[in-house]
Design a protein around this motif. Structure first.
Motif: not given
Length: 436
Positions: A365-378
């Motif tokens: 789930f952290n990997k999945a979350a990071l895929e989302v967060i990486s789209k928002h570099p700020d």
């Protein structure tokens, strides 16, 4: 379709959202809805009500802010909650509600009984004395016993008998009702339960129960940034430790209760954020997390196998995107907090459904979350998962935690370590935010 194998509370929440959203006035079905009062306009006799978000499945849009009107006939009742009878003086009118069969039998037999919650009614109340036909409510005269242990006992007058009534413990709820007026709305910080109906395109309240709340601005240091943590029971574990370590650095808050799974975050986020457009109620930094509830899986006790997630990974990612869109409205610096580890697999009962968490499922789930967060570099990242894993390897305070199945941190030394990791991440985030 709502999956029948999901926990009952999840089914009911989903059913409520679908039901409310099924009509053209979905977001305006506000009778017996609870929320926060903001932006009171006495001249227009209206205010803004902030509630749980209702999602319209046709548009996938939600609404959480509603305009409520009152008129000269609207009744206002102030409700103040106590945990014992210490503040109750003299002979008063009470209403015990939610009585079970055991205590109803005891009352009718004139025997002592215990009950968790009751209302102290105003003298003007016109409810008839006696027990309701279904025996779930009792309206009677009551006198508190000032000499009882911890002020939890009193005497109820019923059917010519004097019966001892007691609260079961510190979880007791004594709600004192007293008359209020529309003027009170402008002079306090309130939550409310409204009753009413739509009239001429407006929602008109016929009566309102208003609950006084502390205005956070009364306790904040206005020279310090305001920080909000959105998280589950893990954030409840480290809350006090983090708050202490941020003393003099930030006005630190976390959402009331458990933020739970990501779909709850979508529907409740606006309510948690409050009226952040008001001066002094803004947020400078918001740390958010969901995961430990989402990753729970149905468990088949016969085959001893795990099944569907409470929230599948694609839905989890979609929910995080929706949350980010809501959070961005505040203008705050955002920080994602990774989900803490599942030390070993576990099985439990939630709403009479057998579910469990599998060891290290947090990593998926952290990997999945990071895929989302990486789209928002700020958006900043607090990798609390790694901090806990490091502590679990190096600290003796995590020895039993490593061997167990409980994901929580119940012991003060653990809370201090995890709280320090969160506090340090917040300090770094505030420095970055101030340098923008």
């Amino acid at each position: 379709m709502i999956h029948p194998s999901l926990p009952r509370s999840i089914q009911l929440t989903a059913a409520l959202i679908v039901t409310l959203a099924s009509s053209s006035h979905a977001a305006e079905k506000l009778d017996v809805v609870k929320g926060k009062i903001f932006n009171v306009q006495p001249n227009q006799k209206c205010f803004e009500l902030l509630t749980e978000t209702v999602i319209d499945p046709k548009t996938d849009e939600g609404k959480s802010r509603h305009t409520i009107y009152w008129n000269d006939e609207t009744e206002f009742t102030k409700v103040v909650r106590h945990q014992n009878f210490k503040q109750i003086k003299g002979r008063v009118l009470v209403e015990f509600h939610g009585l079970n069969e055991k205590w109803a039998d005891a009352i009718q037999a004139g025997k002592p009984f215990r009950h968790r919650s009751l209302n102290i009614l105003p003298p003007s109340n016109k409810k008839p004395l006696g027990m309701s036909k279904d025996r779930s409510k009792l309206v009677a005269r009551f006198t508190a016993d000032p000499n009882s242990p911890r002020n939890r006992d009193g005497v109820v007058e019923f059917d010519g008998k004097s019966i001892k009534a007691s609260l079961p413990g510190p979880s007791g709820a004594v709600d004192v009702h007293s008359p209020a007026t529309a003027k009170d709305l402008s002079s306090g910080f309130w939550e409310t339960t409204i009753h009413g109906q739509r009239s001429d395109g407006k929602f008109l309240a016929s009566n309102m129960e208003i609950y006084p709340k502390t205005d956070p601005r009364d306790n904040d240091d206005p020279t310090l940034p305001r920080v909000l943590v959105v998280g589950d029971s893990i954030s409840m574990n480290y809350h006090q430790a983090t708050k202490e370590q941020l003393n003099g650095i930030a006005n630190y808050y976390r959402v009331v209760g458990n933020a739970g799974p990501s779909d709850r975050g979508v529907t409740w986020m606006e309510l948690w954020l409050g009226d952040y457009k008001q001066k002094g109620l803004h947020w400078d930094l918001i740390q958010f997390n969901h995961g430990l509830h989402d990753l729970k899986q149905l468990y088949n006790e016969e085959t001893k196998t795990y099944g569907k997630y409470q929230i599948d990974i694609k839905a989890y990612q979609a929910n995080l995107e929706k949350e980010i869109a809501i959070l961005r409205k505040t203008g705050a610096t955002l920080m994602w907090c990774s989900t803490t580890p599942v030390p070993n697999s576990s099985i439990g009962r939630w709403d009479n459904v057998t579910m469990g968490r599998r060891k290290d499922e947090d990593l998926a789930f952290n990997k999945a979350a990071l895929e989302v967060i990486s789209k928002h570099p700020d958006i900043l990242i607090n990798d609390l998962n790694q901090s806990v894993r490091d502590a679990a390897k190096s600290s003796e305070h995590f020895t039993n935690w490593n061997k167990g199945t409980d994901v929580h941190f119940w012991h003060a030394p653990q809370q201090k370590i995890v709280g320090a990791a969160v506090a340090n991440a917040i300090k770094k985030a505030l420095k970055k935010g101030s340098s923008k």
